[in-house]
Write a protein that holds these residues in place. Sequence first.
Motif, PDB file in Angstrom:
ATOM      1  N   GLU A  22       0.834  -1.209   0.000  1.00 56.09           N
ATOM      2  CA  GLU A  22       0.000   0.000   0.000  1.00 56.09           C
ATOM      3  C   GLU A  22       0.864   1.253   0.000  1.00 56.09           C
ATOM      4  O   GLU A  22       0.379   2.348  -0.291  1.00 56.09           O
ATOM      5  CB  GLU A  22      -0.942  -0.017   1.217  1.00 56.09           C
ATOM      6  CG  GLU A  22      -2.120  -0.968   1.009  1.00 56.09           C
ATOM      7  CD  GLU A  22      -2.977  -1.149   2.260  1.00 56.09           C
ATOM      8  OE1 GLU A  22      -3.691  -2.177   2.327  1.00 56.09           O
ATOM      9  OE2 GLU A  22      -2.901  -0.277   3.150  1.00 56.09           O
ATOM     10  N   ASP A  23       2.176   1.076   0.287  1.00 55.35           N
ATOM     11  CA  ASP A  23       3.069   2.252   0.264  1.00 55.35           C
ATOM     12  C   ASP A  23       3.073   2.862  -1.130  1.00 55.35           C
ATOM     13  O   ASP A  23       3.197   2.157  -2.125  1.00 55.35           O
ATOM     14  CB  ASP A  23       4.510   1.843   0.622  1.00 55.35           C
ATOM     15  CG  ASP A  23       4.627   1.349   2.060  1.00 55.35           C
ATOM     16  OD1 ASP A  23       3.641   1.481   2.804  1.00 55.35           O
ATOM     17  OD2 ASP A  23       5.698   0.803   2.395  1.00 55.35           O
ATOM     18  N   ALA A  24       2.974   4.196  -1.176  1.00 57.04           N
ATOM     19  CA  ALA A  24       3.027   4.871  -2.476  1.00 57.04           C
ATOM     20  C   ALA A  24       4.357   4.546  -3.145  1.00 57.04           C
ATOM     21  O   ALA A  24       5.388   4.429  -2.487  1.00 57.04           O
ATOM     22  CB  ALA A  24       2.908   6.376  -2.269  1.00 57.04           C
ATOM     23  N   GLY A  25       4.283   4.345  -4.449  1.00 57.04           N
ATOM     24  CA  GLY A  25       5.534   4.129  -5.190  1.00 57.04           C
ATOM     25  C   GLY A  25       6.056   2.713  -5.095  1.00 57.04           C
ATOM     26  O   GLY A  25       7.101   2.391  -5.647  1.00 57.04           O
ATOM     27  N   HIS A  26       5.332   1.834  -4.397  1.00 56.79           N
ATOM     28  CA  HIS A  26       5.809   0.445  -4.316  1.00 56.79           C
ATOM     29  C   HIS A  26       5.757  -0.166  -5.714  1.00 56.79           C
ATOM     30  O   HIS A  26       4.780   0.015  -6.435  1.00 56.79           O
ATOM     31  CB  HIS A  26       4.928  -0.357  -3.360  1.00 56.79           C
ATOM     32  CG  HIS A  26       5.526  -1.671  -2.949  1.00 56.79           C
ATOM     33  ND1 HIS A  26       5.701  -2.712  -3.829  1.00 56.79           N
ATOM     34  CD2 HIS A  26       6.001  -2.096  -1.750  1.00 56.79           C
ATOM     35  CE1 HIS A  26       6.268  -3.728  -3.179  1.00 56.79           C
ATOM     36  NE2 HIS A  26       6.452  -3.382  -1.928  1.00 56.79           N
ATOM     37  N   GLU A  29       1.913  -4.596  -6.911  1.00 58.35           N
ATOM     38  CA  GLU A  29       0.531  -4.488  -6.424  1.00 58.35           C
ATOM     39  C   GLU A  29      -0.082  -5.889  -6.388  1.00 58.35           C
ATOM     40  O   GLU A  29       0.217  -6.727  -7.242  1.00 58.35           O
ATOM     41  CB  GLU A  29      -0.287  -3.597  -7.377  1.00 58.35           C
ATOM     42  CG  GLU A  29      -0.323  -4.132  -8.800  1.00 58.35           C
ATOM     43  CD  GLU A  29      -1.239  -3.318  -9.708  1.00 58.35           C
ATOM     44  OE1 GLU A  29      -2.299  -2.876  -9.233  1.00 58.35           O
ATOM     45  OE2 GLU A  29      -0.859  -3.137 -10.878  1.00 58.35           O
ATOM     46  N   ARG A 183       9.853  -5.951  -2.210  1.00 61.89           N
ATOM     47  CA  ARG A 183      10.051  -4.593  -2.739  1.00 61.89           C
ATOM     48  C   ARG A 183      11.252  -4.560  -3.677  1.00 61.89           C
ATOM     49  O   ARG A 183      11.203  -3.999  -4.763  1.00 61.89           O
ATOM     50  CB  ARG A 183      10.236  -3.606  -1.585  1.00 61.89           C
ATOM     51  CG  ARG A 183      10.369  -2.157  -2.006  1.00 61.89           C
ATOM     52  CD  ARG A 183      10.660  -1.261  -0.818  1.00 61.89           C
ATOM     53  NE  ARG A 183       9.514  -1.166   0.091  1.00 61.89           N
ATOM     54  CZ  ARG A 183       8.531  -0.278  -0.035  1.00 61.89           C
ATOM     55  NH1 ARG A 183       8.559   0.577  -1.042  1.00 61.89           N
ATOM     56  NH2 ARG A 183       7.534  -0.240   0.824  1.00 61.89           N
TER      57      ARG A 183
END
Length: 196
Positions: A22-26, A29, A183
């Motif tokens: 959910e972290d932006a820029g991960h 998805e 990640r």
Amino acid sequence: KRVAILISGGGSNMLALLDSMEDAGHPAEPCLVASNDPEAPGLAKAAARGVPTAGLDHRPFGKDRAAFEAELHKIIESHGADMICLAGFMRVLTAGFVSGWSGRMLNIHPSLLPKYRGLHTHARALEAGDAEHGCTVHEVTPELDDGPILGQARVPVEPGDTPDTLAARVLTMEHKLYPAVLRRFAAGDRRPVWLP
Ligand code: GRF
């Protein structure tokens, strides 16, 4: 990268992975959470987060692993997955299925591989009198718990530890290690993750 996560039970590792994505820029998805047990509690938790789910009971397929895996592959493909994360998935996958996801399937195993492939890893580490234990994220190859290591996390074995107390300590680190490895892996970064 669209990730399919395969579970068999509670899915605590799956939840850690969902939360991290959910972290932006991960770079990844989630596109599917699937289980070989349609009653797996993790499926409801994933659905509650808005992630598509699928339960494919392996039992009706009996000994025909290939038929089960062919159906599983179709479900994963139909959700547009680029890669798979096995997270507490308790079915051994045949070389046929694994080769279809070569270089695109990860697993987390609760030991410091190559020690203690297979089951009951915490009891085996205690029996051996190991001073430390931990978990490993690796690429899945046809050989069980044997592919290239992408990360490891170590924990001390404490006096009086039981398999359950040790497993709980390892699980806490699993929830840190797997998201960190995913990640990097999803970003094409193959540097291994060593924790702490
Ligand atoms: C954990 O011991 C993990 O190491 C193994 O499956 C067990 C349950 O994981 N992969 P989870 O809570 O279902 O993610």
